[in-house]
Scaffold this motif. Structure first.
Motif, mmCIF file in Angstrom:
data_model
loop_
_atom_site.group_PDB
_atom_site.id
_atom_site.type_symbol
_atom_site.label_atom_id
_atom_site.label_comp_id
_atom_site.label_asym_id
_atom_site.label_seq_id
_atom_site.Cartn_x
_atom_site.Cartn_y
_atom_site.Cartn_z
ATOM 1 N N ALA A 56 9.356 25.525 -6.317
ATOM 2 C CA ALA A 56 10.031 24.453 -5.550
ATOM 3 C C ALA A 56 8.649 23.748 -4.351
ATOM 4 O O ALA A 56 9.138 22.760 -3.652
ATOM 5 N N VAL A 57 7.457 24.303 -4.522
ATOM 6 C CA VAL A 57 6.621 23.078 -4.063
ATOM 7 C C VAL A 57 5.988 21.480 -4.251
ATOM 8 O O VAL A 57 6.227 21.647 -5.118
ATOM 9 N N LYS A 58 6.723 21.114 -3.557
ATOM 10 C CA LYS A 58 6.119 19.615 -3.522
ATOM 11 C C LYS A 58 4.827 18.404 -3.013
ATOM 12 O O LYS A 58 4.648 19.656 -2.117
ATOM 13 N N LYS A 59 4.893 18.098 -2.813
ATOM 14 C CA LYS A 59 3.582 16.993 -2.363
ATOM 15 C C LYS A 59 4.220 17.149 -0.775
ATOM 16 O O LYS A 59 5.723 16.465 -0.682
ATOM 17 N N ASN A 60 2.466 16.821 -0.016
ATOM 18 C CA ASN A 60 3.321 17.274 1.245
ATOM 19 C C ASN A 60 3.590 18.359 2.343
ATOM 20 O O ASN A 60 3.483 18.638 3.401
ATOM 21 N N ASP A 61 3.932 19.478 1.372
ATOM 22 C CA ASP A 61 4.124 20.894 2.323
ATOM 23 C C ASP A 61 2.767 21.489 2.473
ATOM 24 O O ASP A 61 1.500 20.998 1.821
ATOM 25 N N VAL A 62 2.509 22.146 2.955
ATOM 26 C CA VAL A 62 1.865 22.651 4.181
ATOM 27 C C VAL A 62 1.531 24.330 3.223
ATOM 28 O O VAL A 62 2.636 24.728 3.333
ATOM 29 N N ILE A 63 0.990 24.648 3.109
ATOM 30 C CA ILE A 63 0.331 26.536 1.971
ATOM 31 C C ILE A 63 -0.415 26.980 2.874
ATOM 32 O O ILE A 63 -1.429 26.281 3.090
ATOM 33 N N VAL A 64 -0.023 28.076 2.576
ATOM 34 C CA VAL A 64 -1.601 29.231 2.665
ATOM 35 C C VAL A 64 -1.679 29.996 1.745
ATOM 36 O O VAL A 64 -0.119 31.068 0.712
ATOM 37 N N THR A 65 -2.940 30.107 0.846
ATOM 38 C CA THR A 65 -3.354 30.926 0.109
ATOM 39 C C THR A 65 -3.245 32.436 0.291
ATOM 40 O O THR A 65 -3.149 32.635 1.368
ATOM 41 N N ALA A 66 -3.466 33.137 -0.849
ATOM 42 C CA ALA A 66 -3.455 34.661 -0.310
ATOM 43 C C ALA A 66 -4.780 35.058 0.262
ATOM 44 O O ALA A 66 -4.900 36.275 0.393
ATOM 45 N N GLY A 67 -5.507 34.201 0.035
ATOM 46 C CA GLY A 67 -6.954 33.995 0.656
ATOM 47 C C GLY A 67 -7.251 33.613 2.368
ATOM 48 O O GLY A 67 -7.851 33.704 2.768
ATOM 49 N N GLY A 68 -5.615 33.407 2.888
ATOM 50 C CA GLY A 68 -5.684 33.237 4.019
ATOM 51 C C GLY A 68 -5.784 30.996 4.588
ATOM 52 O O GLY A 68 -5.929 30.955 5.037
#
Length: 112
Positions: A56-68
């Motif tokens: 469900a990720v969409k444009k302008n979402d803020v994410i955190v990767t597995a690497g931090g």
């Protein structure tokens, strides 16, 4: 003198081996059911929810990767996501490496 009690115990145990085998198998089944409901099922549920969140990720979402790395989503492809980690610095990451997704207003990248 010591031999007769040992023979008596061995003879009594041989007669009940069928019942104890069924009881022991029942215990293993019970332990298996407990493990399923306490460990396996919740882990499967969490993995399913995480997969749905990543899809469900969409444009302008803020994410955190597995690497931090905290980044803002700029473009979403089928298996990759282009993110902005700093002003005018964009990279592509694989969707499977996303650890957490925040909605557009929930947080900002660290370098904004």
């Amino acid at each position: 003198m010591f031999a007769s009690p040992a023979y008596a115990q061995a003879a009594g145990a041989a007669g009940s081996s069928s019942g104890s085998t069924i009881f022991m198998l029942g215990q293993f089944v019970l332990i298996g059911v407990i493990f399923y409901f306490l460990l396996i099922r919740p882990q499967q549920k969490r993995a399913k929810e995480h997969r749905a969140t990543i899809d469900a990720v969409k444009k302008n979402d803020v994410i955190v990767t597995a690497g931090g790395i905290v980044a803002k989503v700029v473009k979403v492809d089928e298996t990759e996501v282009e993110v902005e980690i700093a002003p005018n610095v964009k990279i592509k990451i694989v969707k499977a490496t996303i650890a957490d997704v925040r909605t557009a207003g929930a947080g900002k990248p660290a370098n904004d």
